[in-house]
Write an enzyme that holds these catalytic residues in place. Structure first.
Site, PDB file in Angstrom:
ATOM      1  CG  ASP B 217       1.219  -0.793  16.241  1.00 43.08           C
ATOM      2  OD1 ASP B 217       1.876  -1.102  17.251  1.00 43.08           O
ATOM      3  OD2 ASP B 217       0.264  -0.009  16.243  1.00 43.08           O
ATOM      4  CG  ASP B 218       4.660  -6.429  14.660  1.00 45.13           C
ATOM      5  OD1 ASP B 218       5.825  -6.160  14.984  1.00 45.13           O
ATOM      6  OD2 ASP B 218       3.944  -7.227  15.290  1.00 45.13           O
TER       7      ASP B 218
END
Lengths: 377, 600
Positions: B217-218
């Site tokens: 997630d980034d």
């Protein structure tokens, strides 16, 4: 629990699937499992289930221009309208199903749909003037409009006769003399009375559209509702025809119909935007709204305003009014709701909070032990 | 007849509007009227619109006549030799400044080769469709347009050297990077002086892969050893300001070490860093709660009675403390006087900010994320040639966002660092993907940019080929240490006894209305009660009349104001806010009675 307590429809369905000699104890097990347990916060779960889904609804409503479809309020505004039990909904509409012979013929259906539309005197007038001295109103009728609606002056006159005015027709003009009028205000009132007189159709129905359903039979959608009058029509299939106005349905068809309508309309609104909400949540809300035989919205004028607990009511809206009224009426709050127990930091009577101690061992938990002296030790 | 509108006002009319507009335009190019004047002929309204007022954005374009730009290669030659200037070209009427209004009348070619006879102007460079900031991003033309907006914002938030005189300045929330680099993949704008002196990022080795789940997630994984060698290290300055104010009546504040008899005296320890003048000296190490500037003020809100009782006027402590949770070294102390001669003191505390988990990083293609984990170099994956990445970036961030500029920059950076040169990533005109890949292949690498990598922990070969390269990463100014918030116990509000709100007040995180509903929906009634126990109080209640009684907890005696000494008094546990609610009801003339029942 005894097997006899299981509703018949479940037993029938069970036997349909499992065969006539099915073991009903198995059904009993399933039935007991699917019952809600005591203390389950069904109301809040319902509120969350509907609320979570409706955050994805936008406030904006799509408005389609043109005549081809009835444009009914949808999305969040419609949900709010439903659950608040609004008196005047934004787009009242009916779906009129027709009896077999008419439903199969487009011409007959169209003809009937045309006859439903309300036509008032005002729709036919192109202009009017007032002769004050003679207390006379002169209406100039629009011939074209009259011809297209196939209305003659005779029809107009016959509809206006019950109003008891002196009338005469002169070409396209209708002269009305109101002898009782003694002021301009009164003459104007007469004018509006005349122009709002219904000549043909059913009061409240502004527009109709005929469409065809999957089976090929025609039905009519309308702008504006008048369920009571429409149901009187011979051509109408009274078993299926509905209005989307919950309060109207409640007064015409009764509270059970209104309850069903709330569930249907809410689930249709949600399904239209692809949201899945379990029907049990919606039926709980509908049940709560219809529980006393009249439709009450979930607002401070509806069921929320009639909650027994003063503090819970006050914590919702307009607290001062509730508190002052409670003081005047000497009300008691039993602290058996959620909001008041949260406020006073007591155990909420929900879930684990509904469990109470029944047995007192060695006298512990008695009133004496509850005194302040013991607490501070 | 066409009407003429000058700066929004109708001023008259002319016979031929089109010709008039052309005439004005030519006069402007001839230098007879200022070059900022804009003219447009509106055919639909048959109006000549002239604007010469301020506040219009103008942009420069090359004038085209008969399909040929007025600026010739000769002009460019002279310009590059410095023999003529830009102003000369404007004066010669070869450059037009157009505003939004006149642009409507112009037909502008993007490139020279698409010029036709109808064209009136030629773009100086296709880069000019971008703003100053967007033109700093490499290969922006390969990105999804929406991605370039956060990309520009990322660059703006980068920790770099925002001002070369930062040592002399006092700015709130200022962070300065210790080591900054010029990007390997640059655009033409990076050659400008200001871009050279204000760098904002570092070139790091990036591997695009998932590694042990710490870059979901980034998030990104950063090489801890690189951080220890100084990667992305920066300093953070926190100014503390105060002044010796003068009050009505001749009283003043005093910057000094407060005496022990001052009202609100803190512990002796907290004043230990102060010099005789009441201010910490530079190079002193201070941490949360330490007094940075000692100050005493005249008593302001002390009533006349207190003054009488105390006899002498006591003074109130009003020192400036180092913020809780922060620490650092006093960098500079500024002493100066204001307009009215008041003494002002500013103390600038410098904090070291190495990279830690939770710090935010960005790139020049809008791919930003926080540090999910710091791994030691030996735990990081490595390539066949022994290259260990500084940052591991998640490949799942790419497909949905379609930031192809990221991938191109990664390859470009690899080519640049292998070839020992800068790579031109200017939008529209930069080096092509084919050329970069060809060059990469010539250095003996796969032209796709992928390499075989080995798991740093187990030493096993990673089955997938990993996309590795060099690119510029930017440390963004959002440090976790400025944002982290937690609380077990702490200060409460005076009125409600509920925890305070906000990070700076060591506040709690509110369990709100909807969160409460969540507890109830789960049936966790007792857990909910415990969560709301923060303002729990025990109040005495008269069991006979239901009014709140008076109780002495020490002597365990009490009385009811109505039923007197003999009244049965029970102690009730409730929230302080509910007690206030009852008190407020009483204040408006409603008398709430508490009817007690059995607890069980």
């Amino acid at each position: 629990m005894d097997i006899s307590e299981i509703p018949k429809k479940y037993i029938e369905k069970f036997k349909q699937i499992e065969g006539e000699n099915a073991d009903l104890n198995k059904l009993k097990e399933i039935y007991e499992k699917s019952l809600i347990t005591r203390g389950e916060a069904v109301g809040i779960v319902a509120a969350q289930s509907i609320g979570e889904a409706s955050t994805q609804l936008t406030l904006r409503t799509k408005h389609v221009a043109g005549l081809s479809a009835i444009n009914v309020t949808s999305g969040l505004p419609r949900l709010v309208e439903l659950f608040d039990a609004k008196k005047n909904i934004a787009t009242p509409s009916m779906t009129i199903y027709l009896k077999e012979d008419i439903a199969k013929s487009r011409e007959k259906a169209l003809d009937f749909a045309d006859r439903l539309i309300q036509i008032k005197v005002g729709d036919l007038i192109s202009s009017y003037s007032i002769q004050l001295r003679r207390k006379e109103l002169i209406f100039l009728f629009d011939r074209e409009a009259m011809d297209s609606y196939k209305i003659t002056f005779k029809d107009v006159e016959s509809k206006l006769r019950p109003l008891n005015f002196e009338m005469s027709v002169d070409g396209n003009e209708l002269h009305v003399i109101d002898k009782t009028a003694d002021s301009i205000k009164k003459i104007m009132r007469t004018k509006s009375r005349i122009s709002s007189t219904l000549i043909r159709g059913i009061l409240g129905i502004e527009r109709t559209i005929v469409s065809q359903d999957k089976d090929g039979s025609f039905y009519i959608s309308t702008y504006g509702t008048n369920l009571k009058e429409v149901l009187k029509q011979e051509e109408v299939d009274t078993t299926r025809t509905v209005s989307n106005d919950v309060l109207e349905v409640a007064s015409v068809l009764g509270i059970e119909a209104a309850r069903t309508l709330i569930i249907n309309e809410a689930s249709q609104t949600l399904e239209a935007v692809g949201l899945m909400v379990d029907s049990r949540h919606l039926s709980l809300v509908a049940d709560a709204m219809c529980s006393d035989g009249s439709v009450r919205g979930i607002s401070r004028y509806g069921i929320t305003g009639e909650v027994e607990s003063v503090i819970s009511r006050a914590s919702f809206e307009v607290p001062l009014r509730h508190l002052v009224n409670a003081a005047v009426m000497h009300e008691t709050d039993k602290f058996d709701y959620v909001a008041n127990n949260v406020m006073s930091n007591q155990v909420v009577p929900v879930g684990t909070g509904v469990v109470k101690l029944v047995l007192r061992e060695n006298g512990r938990g008695s009133q004496k032990d509850d005194s302040g002296e013991d607490k501070t030790e | 007849m066409s009407s003429v509108i000058l700066n929004g006002k109708l001023v008259g009319s002319v016979d031929d509007g089109k010709a008039t507009a052309q005439k004005i335009r030519e006069a402007r190019r001839a230098g007879e009227i200022p070059y900022e004047t804009s003219v447009r002929y509106r055919e639909d309204m048959d109006t000549v619109v002239i604007n010469s007022d301020g506040g219009r954005l103008l942009r420069a374009l090359i004038v085209v006549k008969d399909g040929k730009p007025l600026i010739t290669s000769e002009d460019i030659q002279l310009l590059s030799e410095g023999r003529i200037s830009w102003e000369d070209l404007v004066k010669q009427g070869k450059i037009d400044y157009l505003d939004a209004e006149e642009e409507e009348d112009a037909y502008i070619a993007l490139n020279e080769n698409e010029l036709t006879k109808e064209h009136t102007h030629l773009e100086i460079s296709p880069l000019s469709v971008l703003g100053m900031q967007a033109a700093l991003l490499p290969f922006v033309n390969h990105n999804n347009g929406h991605r370039n907006i956060p990309a520009v914002k990322s660059v703006l938030q980068g920790v770099g050297i925002y001002n070369t005189n930062y040592l002399m300045r006092v700015d709130n929330d200022s962070a300065i990077a210790i080591d900054q680099q010029r990007p390997i993949v640059k655009t033409v704008l990076h050659d400008r002086k200001s871009a050279k002196s204000h760098p904002f990022g570092q070139n790091v080795v990036v591997a695009v892969m998932s590694y042990l789940g710490y870059n979901m997630d980034d998030a990104i994984i950063v090489n801890k050893s690189s951080v220890e060698r100084g990667l992305f290290r920066s300093m953070f300055f926190r100014p503390y300001k105060t002044a010796e104010l003068h009050y009505i009546g001749g009283q003043t504040d005093e910057i000094t070490i407060p005496d022990k008899d001052v009202i609100g005296y803190k512990s002796e320890d907290s004043y230990s860093h102060l010099d005789e003048d009441g201010i910490v000296s530079p190079t002193t190490y201070v941490s949360g709660g330490d007094v940075v500037i000692g100050k005493v003020s005249p008593p302001r809100f002390v009533s006349a009675l207190d003054k009488f009782r105390l006899g002498i006027q006591k003074r109130v402590e009003s020192s400036v403390e180092c913020r809780p949770g922060e620490e650092g070294v006093v960098d500079t102390v500024y002493l100066y006087s204001g307009d009215d001669g008041t003494k002002h003191v500013t103390v600038k505390v410098r904090q070291d900010r190495p990279v830690e988990i939770g710090d935010k990083f960005g790139t020049r293609s809008g791919q930003k994320g926080v540090v999910g984990m710091l791994f030691k170099q030996e735990d990081m994956p490595f390539t066949l040639s022994g290259i260990v990445p500084d940052i591991i970036f998640s490949p799942y961030s790419i497909p949905s966002r379609m930031t192809m500029g990221y991938l191109l920059e990664l390859i470009g950076g690899k080519v640049g660092s292998l070839g020992g040169r800068f790579v031109d990533g200017t939008p529209f005109t930069g080096e092509s993907e084919e050329a970069l890949r060809e060059e990469l292949a010539s250095y003996g690498f796969r032209d796709t940019g992928v390499e075989t990598m080995y798991n740093g922990v187990t030493g096993e070969e990673i089955k997938a080929r990993i996309f590795v390269g060099d690119m510029m990463y930017i440390r963004l100014k959002h440090f976790v240490s400025n944002k982290i918030q937690w609380r077990a116990k702490g200060p409460v509000q005076l009125l409600t006894r509920q925890p305070t709100e906000g990070r700076s007040k060591r506040g709690g995180l509110r369990l709100g209305e909807m969160e409460k509903d969540g507890f109830i929906a789960h049936g966790a009634a007792l857990a909910l009660k415990e969560r709301f126990d923060s303002d729990k109080v025990v109040i005495p209640v008269c069991a006979k009349c239901g009014s709140i009684a008076v109780y002495n907890f020490k002597r365990r005696t009490g009385y009811c104001p109505i039923d007197g000494e003999d009244a049965p008094i029970k102690l009730i546990e409730t929230s302080a806010s509910f007690k206030i609610f009852l008190d407020e009801l009483k204040s408006m003339g409603i008398y709430p009675k508490i009817i007690l029942g059995d607890k069980v």
